[in-house]
Motif scaffolding. Structure first.
Motif, mmCIF file in Angstrom:
data_model
loop_
_atom_site.group_PDB
_atom_site.id
_atom_site.type_symbol
_atom_site.label_atom_id
_atom_site.label_comp_id
_atom_site.label_asym_id
_atom_site.label_seq_id
_atom_site.Cartn_x
_atom_site.Cartn_y
_atom_site.Cartn_z
ATOM 1 N N ASP A 12 0.811 -1.223 0.000
ATOM 2 C CA ASP A 12 0.000 0.000 0.000
ATOM 3 C C ASP A 12 0.843 1.271 0.000
ATOM 4 O O ASP A 12 0.400 2.322 0.470
ATOM 5 N N GLN A 13 2.070 1.179 -0.515
ATOM 6 C CA GLN A 13 2.925 2.353 -0.686
ATOM 7 C C GLN A 13 3.113 2.618 -2.173
ATOM 8 O O GLN A 13 2.886 1.746 -3.015
ATOM 9 N N ASP A 14 3.534 3.834 -2.504
ATOM 10 C CA ASP A 14 3.852 4.161 -3.888
ATOM 11 C C ASP A 14 5.208 3.582 -4.270
ATOM 12 O O ASP A 14 6.058 3.301 -3.413
ATOM 13 N N TRP A 15 5.387 3.426 -5.577
ATOM 14 C CA TRP A 15 6.701 3.043 -6.088
ATOM 15 C C TRP A 15 7.681 4.200 -5.902
ATOM 16 O O TRP A 15 7.327 5.361 -6.110
ATOM 17 N N GLN A 16 8.901 3.877 -5.501
ATOM 18 C CA GLN A 16 9.971 4.861 -5.361
ATOM 19 C C GLN A 16 11.119 4.471 -6.288
ATOM 20 O O GLN A 16 11.569 3.318 -6.264
ATOM 21 N N VAL A 17 11.586 5.401 -7.123
ATOM 22 C CA VAL A 17 12.729 5.114 -7.991
ATOM 23 C C VAL A 17 14.009 5.340 -7.187
ATOM 24 O O VAL A 17 14.272 6.449 -6.712
ATOM 25 N N LEU A 39 3.473 -2.590 -17.945
ATOM 26 C CA LEU A 39 2.890 -2.363 -16.624
ATOM 27 C C LEU A 39 1.743 -3.343 -16.442
ATOM 28 O O LEU A 39 0.609 -3.093 -16.857
ATOM 29 N N CYS A 40 2.047 -4.479 -15.842
ATOM 30 C CA CYS A 40 1.071 -5.556 -15.675
ATOM 31 C C CYS A 40 0.359 -5.417 -14.329
ATOM 32 O O CYS A 40 0.934 -4.939 -13.353
ATOM 33 N N HIS A 41 -0.886 -5.906 -14.278
ATOM 34 C CA HIS A 41 -1.661 -5.787 -13.052
ATOM 35 C C HIS A 41 -1.087 -6.633 -11.922
ATOM 36 O O HIS A 41 -1.312 -6.354 -10.745
ATOM 37 N N GLY A 357 1.438 5.708 -14.321
ATOM 38 C CA GLY A 357 1.067 4.596 -15.198
ATOM 39 C C GLY A 357 0.073 3.665 -14.546
ATOM 40 O O GLY A 357 -0.918 3.243 -15.172
ATOM 41 N N TYR A 358 0.296 3.354 -13.275
ATOM 42 C CA TYR A 358 -0.642 2.467 -12.591
ATOM 43 C C TYR A 358 -1.943 3.186 -12.241
ATOM 44 O O TYR A 358 -3.015 2.560 -12.202
ATOM 45 N N ALA A 359 -1.880 4.474 -12.009
ATOM 46 C CA ALA A 359 -3.120 5.232 -11.801
ATOM 47 C C ALA A 359 -3.972 5.195 -13.069
ATOM 48 O O ALA A 359 -5.200 5.035 -12.998
ATOM 49 N N ASP A 360 -3.323 5.309 -14.221
ATOM 50 C CA ASP A 360 -4.047 5.245 -15.485
ATOM 51 C C ASP A 360 -4.648 3.850 -15.694
ATOM 52 O O ASP A 360 -5.772 3.719 -16.184
ATOM 53 N N MET A 361 -3.890 2.815 -15.341
ATOM 54 C CA MET A 361 -4.409 1.459 -15.475
ATOM 55 C C MET A 361 -5.652 1.274 -14.609
ATOM 56 O O MET A 361 -6.679 0.755 -15.069
ATOM 57 N N ASN A 362 -5.584 1.728 -13.372
ATOM 58 C CA ASN A 362 -6.717 1.574 -12.461
ATOM 59 C C ASN A 362 -7.920 2.417 -12.886
ATOM 60 O O ASN A 362 -9.063 2.071 -12.580
ATOM 61 N N GLY A 369 0.012 -0.010 -20.478
ATOM 62 C CA GLY A 369 1.016 1.031 -20.339
ATOM 63 C C GLY A 369 2.384 0.419 -20.486
ATOM 64 O O GLY A 369 2.604 -0.759 -20.127
ATOM 65 N N LEU A 370 3.342 1.184 -21.008
ATOM 66 C CA LEU A 370 4.674 0.655 -21.283
ATOM 67 C C LEU A 370 5.727 1.619 -20.771
ATOM 68 O O LEU A 370 5.695 2.814 -21.095
#
Length: 378
Positions: A12-17, A39-41, A357-362, A369-370
């Motif tokens: 439940d955290q965001d991705w960090q680069v 970007l797979c589910h 990208g994951y916000a767009d997927m959801n 997304g790529l």
């Protein structure tokens, strides 16, 4: 070597680069410079806790399992690829020697038992560190990084003239969806097929059903954009819900209902089973390809119909396909114009934009997304 990667520090955290330290290839390993990652589910399932990372030291976690690139280094004993080869990374390794592989079920290879441990197949050590801690790469790949070190059992050589950004999609989503129709459901010419959920998996279940010669392909998704895409990819009908599709499927089949159905929703729940099975007729098959929470054990279905109408409920991983055959085969179909890949890529992102990208997927705005890598990443 030092590179960067999208890292989860907990559920439940965001991705960090973050900057990461990537180990050099040991025996039977290769290092790959990636061109792209889908970007797979499944990675979102890890982020939200649907796939609990219960192994000690599971976090930090590096996401990504759908990638393609060029081999830059090979370790001792590698025989299947060499430096400069173009490869797709299969999220299911295939050793070719275990009982499952020998039976033609590479998608169930025994090497898959360690995929969520973070420990490399070659030597059971962690190959990536971040901030001094061992990291666990998704499916022992971690394609949310421009460089990966993986076992050769996960690297499948492809022809050098195939665009690597398109090839990346075949490492998971395309093959999983296509195979769910062609292999797991065993769609036959002239059948009526229902695909529930038209994302990165369901879009390709539609393509697989079309390739198998289905007469009617009914796509079901609440998002209008996805229904439109399903029609472009080969669906003959599209509806917003199972309820909306029930009467048309009844009419199309003169009351016999569909022979096959594939459930590809982003997060499957027990109640999705009963609705989908209601669209399947006597002797029909419903394939469960979408994934939900590992903790969910309740399923709703009519046991009366299951028994007396002899319906079949079938699970599927990687579409019941064989990575070393199906990945090159599907890319051959793409190059011959028989499989649509370009159209699947809705939006391209930099690694730093992964949360968007994951916000767009959801939000339902992407089929796939790529993440693209370039000189600035390498």
């Amino acid at each position: 070597m030092k590179t960067k990667a999208a890292v989860l520090w907990g559920a439940d955290q965001d991705w960090q680069v973050e900057e990461v330290e990537l180990g050099e290839p040991v025996a039977n390993e290769v290092q790959v410079q990636l061109a792209a990652s889908g970007l797979c589910h499944s990675d979102e399932h890890v982020r939200v806790g649907d796939i609990p990372m219960v192994e000690p030291g599971a976090f930090p976690f590096i996401g990504g399992h759908e990638g393609a690139g060029v081999v830059t280094k090979v370790g001792p004993g590698v025989t299947s690829v060499k430096e400069g080869d173009h490869v797709v990374l299969g999220f299911i390794p295939s050793c070719g020697q275990c009982a499952a592989c020998a039976r033609g079920h590479q998608n169930l290879c025994d090497l898959g038992a360690t995929l969520l441990t973070g420990q490399a197949i070659a030597d059971s050590t962690n190959r990536i560190q971040v901030k001094g801690q061992n990291a666990s790469p998704m499916c022992l790949l971690g394609t949310f990084s421009p460089y990966v070190t993986v076992h050769e059992a996960s690297a499948i050589k492809i022809l050098p003239d195939i665009p690597l950004d398109k090839a990346a999609l075949v490492g998971c989503g395309v093959t999983t969806g296509w195979g769910s129709s062609v292999y797991a459901a065993d769609v036959r010419a002239g059948e009526t097929v229902v695909v529930v959920g038209v994302g990165g998996i369901g879009a390709n279940a539609v393509q697989g059903a079309r390739a198998a010669g289905a007469r009617h392909i009914v796509a079901i998704d609440p998002v209008p954009f996805k229904r439109e895409m399903a029609m472009k990819l080969g669906a003959t009908h599209a509806y917003a819900s199972i309820e909306e599709a029930t009467a048309p499927v009844t009419d199309l089949t003169w009351g016999a209902m569909a022979q096959k159905a594939i459930i590809c929703v982003g997060r499957i729940r027990g109640e999705d089973i009963a609705g989908t099975l209601s669209l399947v007729g006597k002797g029909g098959t419903a394939v469960v390809t979408g994934m939900g929470s590992m903790l969910d054990t309740d399923v709703s279905l009519s046991l009366f119909e299951l028994t007396l109408l002899q319906k079949r409920l079938q699970g599927a991983i990687f579409g019941s396909g064989n990575p070393r055959f199906d990945i090159p085969n599907l890319l051959r179909l793409y190059m011959e114009g028989e499989l649509m890949l370009d159209e699947l890529i809705t939006t391209r992102y930099r690694l730093e934009d992964i949360n968007q990208g994951y916000a767009d997927m959801n939000a339902g705005t992407n089929i796939r997304g790529l993440i693209e890598y370039g000189p600035a990443d390498w």
